[in-house]
Design a protein around this motif. Structure first.
Motif, PDB file in Angstrom:
ATOM      1  N   ARG A  17      68.786 -35.639  20.605  1.00 18.06           N
ATOM      2  CA  ARG A  17      69.330 -36.033  21.913  1.00 18.06           C
ATOM      3  C   ARG A  17      68.549 -37.193  22.523  1.00 18.06           C
ATOM      4  NH1 ARG A  17      69.875 -30.345  22.646  1.00 18.06           N
ATOM      5  NH2 ARG A  17      67.898 -30.294  23.774  1.00 18.06           N
ATOM      6  N   ALA A  18      67.241 -37.185  22.275  1.00 15.39           N
ATOM      7  CA  ALA A  18      66.384 -38.245  22.825  1.00 15.39           C
ATOM      8  C   ALA A  18      66.307 -39.465  21.916  1.00 15.39           C
ATOM      9  CB  ALA A  18      64.987 -37.686  23.064  1.00 15.39           C
ATOM     10  N   ASN A  19      66.952 -39.380  20.748  1.00 14.86           N
ATOM     11  CA  ASN A  19      66.940 -40.479  19.776  1.00 14.86           C
ATOM     12  C   ASN A  19      65.509 -40.829  19.345  1.00 14.86           C
ATOM     13  OD1 ASN A  19      68.300 -42.311  18.102  1.00 14.86           O
ATOM     14  ND2 ASN A  19      68.075 -43.970  19.589  1.00 14.86           N
ATOM     15  N   ILE A  20      64.720 -39.780  19.103  1.00 14.35           N
ATOM     16  CA  ILE A  20      63.327 -39.962  18.677  1.00 14.35           C
ATOM     17  C   ILE A  20      63.188 -39.473  17.235  1.00 14.35           C
ATOM     18  CG2 ILE A  20      60.933 -39.203  19.041  1.00 14.35           C
ATOM     19  CD1 ILE A  20      61.566 -38.965  22.013  1.00 14.35           C
ATOM     20  N   PRO A  21      62.653 -40.297  16.332  1.00 16.56           N
ATOM     21  CA  PRO A  21      62.452 -39.859  14.942  1.00 16.56           C
ATOM     22  C   PRO A  21      61.554 -38.632  14.876  1.00 16.56           C
ATOM     23  CG  PRO A  21      62.144 -42.236  15.133  1.00 16.56           C
ATOM     24  CD  PRO A  21      62.244 -41.703  16.532  1.00 16.56           C
ATOM     25  N   LEU A  22      61.904 -37.707  13.972  1.00 19.30           N
ATOM     26  CA  LEU A  22      61.152 -36.457  13.819  1.00 19.30           C
ATOM     27  C   LEU A  22      60.740 -36.315  12.360  1.00 19.30           C
ATOM     28  CD1 LEU A  22      60.189 -33.763  15.069  1.00 19.30           C
ATOM     29  CD2 LEU A  22      62.444 -32.817  14.548  1.00 19.30           C
ATOM     30  N   ILE A  23      59.435 -36.254  12.127  1.00 19.98           N
ATOM     31  CA  ILE A  23      58.904 -36.177  10.765  1.00 19.98           C
ATOM     32  C   ILE A  23      58.162 -34.857  10.612  1.00 19.98           C
ATOM     33  CG2 ILE A  23      57.335 -37.229   9.079  1.00 19.98           C
ATOM     34  CD1 ILE A  23      58.587 -39.309  11.986  1.00 19.98           C
ATOM     35  N   PHE A  24      58.624 -34.023   9.686  1.00 17.06           N
ATOM     36  CA  PHE A  24      57.944 -32.766   9.379  1.00 17.06           C
ATOM     37  C   PHE A  24      56.869 -33.030   8.320  1.00 17.06           C
ATOM     38  CE2 PHE A  24      62.033 -31.510  11.023  1.00 17.06           C
ATOM     39  CZ  PHE A  24      61.753 -30.381  11.784  1.00 17.06           C
ATOM     40  N   VAL A  25      55.742 -32.355   8.475  1.00 15.39           N
ATOM     41  CA  VAL A  25      54.654 -32.528   7.510  1.00 15.39           C
ATOM     42  C   VAL A  25      54.144 -31.173   7.043  1.00 15.39           C
ATOM     43  CG1 VAL A  25      52.835 -32.675   9.289  1.00 15.39           C
ATOM     44  CG2 VAL A  25      52.448 -33.691   7.032  1.00 15.39           C
TER      45      VAL A  25
END
Length: 307
Positions: free
Chosen positions: A102-110
């Protein structure tokens, strides 16, 4: 007129330079600072963020998924450019995914792979959990001549790592008629919890030939419990190849571990975040391979997972 035009051009150039010079802000939400492996991730991310010219804010969920969800929301409200997430619960990530989208923020799982497909501006940087369990039991079974009773120390059941590593061990054991899983219990990735669990097993009197732990910390806890009970004939295997784990390999008290490259995962996550912030094309999955570690080759891993 010319003077005014020159002034406007100068202001435009200055404004453009200011925009270009903006330092990307990355929110890093980690599951639990107290976990040895997570501590290595954190230290390496700090270094890589500096290398990439980015700034990071770190939050500690202390193993609480609700707290972590709030921390991710806080990062979004602060307007960070990307979020790196080491999830407490790999099945409970959908609200955080939705919020980042919704915020158009990239999300990277580690390190811990979410149990939902990743598309768009989302990625996973880490290893294949089932593969580490398979490598661990294959190496241990060879030492055991493919016979004996196995006890499994599981990590937190909210993590796919714990479930997948355990499943791989159980599937291998089921294929060998002279091997059997006789005990299985979570110790939540913790050394002290593992001491208590293994001590309880020993009091029950069930014959155990080997303890297979989902990580090195629990393997070390098993060794401590076995030493307290003066049980010297039980083999112990771990996963991660942490500095402490490698010391127990060196001493011969842990017979095998599987090296998980915390530094490569951490650096990879930051690099993917940088690529996404810069709108560069990148894959949704970035796999970091495991390596089997025994006393014969442990020395080559001694510097790789240092904090």
């Amino acid at each position: 007129m010319k003077k005014t035009l020159c002034l406007l051009m100068l202001m435009t150039v200055t404004l453009t330079a200011t925009v270009q010079a903006k330092t990307a802000q990355v929110g890093v939400a980690l599951a639990n600072f107290d976990l040895n492996f997570v501590s290595i991730l954190r230290t390496q991310m700090i270094h890589e963020l500096d290398t990439q010219g980015m700034k990071g804010q770190f939050s500690d969920a202390k193993g609480d998924v609700a707290l972590q969800a709030q921390q991710v929301d806080d990062f979004i409200n602060q307007g960070v450019d990307a979020i790196i997430l080491n999830p407490v619960d790999t099945q409970g990530v959908q609200p955080m995914i939705n919020a980042a989208k919704r915020a158009n923020i990239p999300l990277i799982f580690v390190n811990r792979k979410p149990e939902v497909p990743l598309t768009g501006a989302m990625a996973y940087v880490g290893s294949d959990s089932a593969q580490s369990g398979k490598m661990q039991i294959e190496a241990l079974a060879k030492i055991m001549n493919y016979r004996g009773n196995i006890a499994i120390l599981m990590g937190a059941l909210s993590n796919e790592e714990a479930r997948e590593r355990t499943r791989a061990v159980e599937e291998f054991v089921a294929q060998h008629k002279e091997m059997k899983v006789v005990e299985k219990q979570t110790a939540k990735w913790q050394r002290n919890e593992a001491v208590d669990v293994v001590s309880s097993w020993l009091l029950n009197g069930t014959p155990i030939n080997a303890v297979v732990a989902n990580n090195d910390e629990m393997a070390i806890g098993a060794i401590m419990a076995l030493n307290q009970a003066k049980k010297k004939d039980v083999l112990v295997a771990g996963i991660d190849g942490t500095p402490d784990g490698l010391q127990f390999i060196k001493n011969g008290e842990m017979v095998v571990t599987v090296f998980q490259d915390a530094k490569a995962q951490a650096s990879g996550a930051v690099k993917v975040a940088h690529e996404m912030v810069e709108k560069q094309k990148t894959d949704n999955y970035h796999w970091v391979p495991y390596q089997t570690v025994t006393k014969a080759n442990y020395e080559q891993f001694t510097r790789l997972n240092q904090k």
